[in-house]
Design an enzyme around this catalytic site. Structure first.
Site, PDB file in Angstrom:
ATOM      1  N   TYR A   1       4.492   4.115  16.372  1.00 16.10           N
ATOM      2  CA  TYR A   1       3.043   3.492  16.126  1.00 16.10           C
ATOM      3  C   TYR A   1       2.061   4.381  16.707  1.00 16.10           C
ATOM      4  CZ  TYR A   1      -0.465   0.084  16.036  1.00 16.10           C
ATOM      5  OH  TYR A   1      -1.723  -0.647  15.805  1.00 16.10           O
TER       6      TYR A   1
ATOM      7  N   VAL B   1       0.743  -1.200   0.009  1.00 17.14           N
ATOM      8  CA  VAL B   1       0.016   0.097  -0.027  1.00 17.14           C
ATOM      9  C   VAL B   1       0.806   1.256   0.154  1.00 17.14           C
ATOM     10  CG1 VAL B   1      -2.035  -0.908   0.747  1.00 17.14           C
ATOM     11  CG2 VAL B   1      -0.219  -0.061   2.474  1.00 17.14           C
TER      12      VAL B   1
ATOM     13  N   LYS C   1      -1.200   6.056  14.604  1.00 19.24           N
ATOM     14  CA  LYS C   1      -2.497   5.874  14.591  1.00 19.24           C
ATOM     15  C   LYS C   1      -3.110   7.230  15.204  1.00 19.24           C
ATOM     16  CE  LYS C   1      -2.602   1.587  13.234  1.00 19.24           C
ATOM     17  NZ  LYS C   1      -3.139   1.257  12.165  1.00 19.24           N
TER      18      LYS C   1
HETATM   19  N1  NAD Z   1      -4.087  -7.019  16.262  1.00 25.42           N
HETATM   20  C1  NAD Z   1      -4.207  -5.782  17.020  1.00 25.42           C
HETATM   21  O1  NAD Z   1      -4.404  -6.156  18.311  1.00 25.42           O
HETATM   22  C2  NAD Z   1      -4.572  -4.698  16.600  1.00 25.42           C
HETATM   23  C3  NAD Z   1      -4.712  -3.305  17.543  1.00 25.42           C
HETATM   24  C4  NAD Z   1      -4.781  -2.030  17.012  1.00 25.42           C
HETATM   25  C5  NAD Z   1      -4.860  -1.746  15.534  1.00 25.42           C
HETATM   26  N2  NAD Z   1      -4.466  -2.724  14.871  1.00 25.42           N
HETATM   27  C6  NAD Z   1      -4.649  -2.348  13.346  1.00 25.42           C
HETATM   28  O2  NAD Z   1      -5.220  -3.263  12.748  1.00 25.42           O
HETATM   29  C7  NAD Z   1      -4.678  -3.494  11.568  1.00 25.42           C
HETATM   30  C8  NAD Z   1      -4.650  -5.030  11.207  1.00 25.42           C
HETATM   31  O3  NAD Z   1      -3.813  -5.645  12.154  1.00 25.42           O
HETATM   32  P1  NAD Z   1      -3.745  -7.192  12.239  1.00 25.42           P
HETATM   33  O4  NAD Z   1      -3.436  -7.454  13.671  1.00 25.42           O
HETATM   34  O5  NAD Z   1      -4.690  -7.798  11.508  1.00 25.42           O
HETATM   35  O6  NAD Z   1      -2.448  -7.285  11.481  1.00 25.42           O
HETATM   36  P2  NAD Z   1      -1.736  -8.735  10.776  1.00 25.42           P
HETATM   37  O7  NAD Z   1      -0.154  -8.246  10.776  1.00 25.42           O
HETATM   38  O8  NAD Z   1      -1.940 -10.012  11.409  1.00 25.42           O
HETATM   39  O9  NAD Z   1      -2.225  -8.740   9.414  1.00 25.42           O
HETATM   40  C9  NAD Z   1      -1.920  -7.286   8.666  1.00 25.42           C
HETATM   41  C10 NAD Z   1      -1.945  -7.791   7.061  1.00 25.42           C
HETATM   42  O10 NAD Z   1      -1.686  -6.479   6.354  1.00 25.42           O
HETATM   43  C11 NAD Z   1      -0.694  -6.792   5.422  1.00 25.42           C
HETATM   44  N3  NAD Z   1       0.195  -5.727   5.255  1.00 25.42           N
HETATM   45  C12 NAD Z   1       1.154  -5.285   6.034  1.00 25.42           C
HETATM   46  N4  NAD Z   1       1.977  -4.405   5.551  1.00 25.42           N
HETATM   47  C13 NAD Z   1       1.280  -4.036   4.364  1.00 25.42           C
HETATM   48  C14 NAD Z   1       1.480  -3.193   3.405  1.00 25.42           C
HETATM   49  N5  NAD Z   1       2.643  -2.463   3.090  1.00 25.42           N
HETATM   50  N6  NAD Z   1       0.834  -3.400   2.025  1.00 25.42           N
HETATM   51  C15 NAD Z   1      -0.269  -4.065   2.055  1.00 25.42           C
HETATM   52  N7  NAD Z   1      -0.557  -4.792   2.862  1.00 25.42           N
HETATM   53  C16 NAD Z   1       0.141  -5.035   4.032  1.00 25.42           C
HETATM   54  C17 NAD Z   1      -0.279  -8.025   5.968  1.00 25.42           C
HETATM   55  O11 NAD Z   1       0.525  -8.932   4.961  1.00 25.42           O
HETATM   56  C18 NAD Z   1      -1.225  -8.809   6.628  1.00 25.42           C
HETATM   57  O12 NAD Z   1      -1.946  -9.610   5.779  1.00 25.42           O
HETATM   58  C19 NAD Z   1      -3.325  -2.781  11.490  1.00 25.42           C
HETATM   59  O13 NAD Z   1      -3.683  -1.288  10.764  1.00 25.42           O
HETATM   60  C20 NAD Z   1      -3.058  -2.525  12.769  1.00 25.42           C
HETATM   61  O14 NAD Z   1      -2.534  -1.494  13.151  1.00 25.42           O
HETATM   62  C21 NAD Z   1      -4.454  -4.063  15.213  1.00 25.42           C
END
Ligand code: NAD
Length: 257
Positions: free
Chosen positions: A159, A70, A163
């Site tokens: 981070y 992205v 956010k």
């Molecule tokens: N899991 C948590 O506890 C949590 C908490 C708060 C916020 N978030 C946010 O939720 C979102 C998803 O998190 P998650 O825990 O599912 O993460 P994850 O790492 O399990 O999955 C993330 C997905 O995004 C893809 N990705 C990463 N960088 C990318 C890039 N540059 N281009 C395209 N795809 C890319 C990865 O390949 C993966 O499939 C993120 O924005 C994260 O910051 C997660």
């Protein structure tokens, strides 16, 4: 009071039949759960994900897959184009994000901060720009923020900053795009059991951290699951939320209450 609104059935209000959606980072974790729910609600979904293994998941659930970083504008534009097709795009979920542990401020390089902001914020900005150009009938955008945007924590400054910027971006775009019939909201997940989180917490297990207890450390006392975030996303992109824009929906089992 406009009684015609109350006569709309809940099924109809949640129905996304005929809608076209793009979910970034939809190949696993939270994005995969969102993809699954949007498809269940009737949408055609394109996943844009850096990890090619997302193609298998896409095939399994009936989504289209675009391998895409992205943060790469050309790849992102191609993915938005694929998702929009000729009919145009209706839903964008800016979910892709990275969360490597930042570490103490003295050890954080400019390159580290740059990549964090590029993927977590700038790419959301660019995806929205490209999506909006392809939303002739209005639409709904959900930006993935985090509870890290709302409260500080040691060693996660880059981070948190990324956010926090997502929240501000969401509010500004809500004002700007509301008149075009496009709603923009954010979700701030608490700690959710995903491959990304497991990867980050795993090294701490050796130091005695009980990962599952950490994930369930909230008043509700259950582990946050990707589907909890997918349910909130479905709500925000559906007509149930037609009067909601520029908001941050915190989904954390009450951890920050
Ligand atoms: N899991 C948590 O506890 C949590 C908490 C708060 C916020 N978030 C946010 O939720 C979102 C998803 O998190 P998650 O825990 O599912 O993460 P994850 O790492 O399990 O999955 C993330 C997905 O995004 C893809 N990705 C990463 N960088 C990318 C890039 N540059 N281009 C395209 N795809 C890319 C990865 O390949 C993966 O499939 C993120 O924005 C994260 O910051 C997660």
């Amino acid at each position: 009071m406009d009684m015609s609104l109350t006569q709309l059935s809940l099924t109809r209000l949640m129905d996304l039949t005929g809608k076209r959606a793009l979910v970034t980072g939809g190949g696993k974790g939270i994005g995969a759960a969102i993809t699954t729910r949007l498809i269940e609600a009737g949408a055609s979904v394109t996943i844009a994900d850096l990890d090619p293994s997302g193609a298998d998941f896409a095939k399994q659930v009936g989504a289209t897959f675009a391998q895409c970083d992205v943060a790469d504008s050309a790849q992102l534009e191609a993915a938005v184009d694929m998702a929009a097709g000729n009919a145009g795009l209706d839903i964008l979920v800016n979910n892709a994000g990275i969360f490597p542990t930042t570490g103490p401020v003295g050890k954080v390089s400019d390159d580290f901060v740059h990549r964090m902001l590029d993927v977590n914020v700038r790419a959301q900005f660019s995806a929205t720009r490209e999506a909006v150009a392809r939303m002739p009938n209005g639409g709904a955008i959900v930006n993935m923020a985090s509870i890290a945007a709302l409260a500080g924590g040691a060693n996660i400054s880059a981070y948190s900053a990324s956010k926090g910027a997502v929240v501000s971006l969401t509010q500004a775009h809500a004002h700007e795009l509301g008149p075009k019939g496009i709603r923009v909201n954010a979700i701030a997940p608490g700690i959710i059991d995903t491959p990304g989180v497991k990867e980050q917490l795993e090294p701490l297990r050796a130091g005695g951290l009980d990962i599952d207890a950490r994930i369930a450390a909230n008043p509700v006392g259950i582990a946050g699951q990707p589907d909890h975030i997918a349910r909130g996303t479905l709500f925000l992109v559906s007509e149930l939320a037609e009067f909601i824009t520029g908001q941050v929906l915190v989904i954390d089992g009450g951890a920050t209450a």
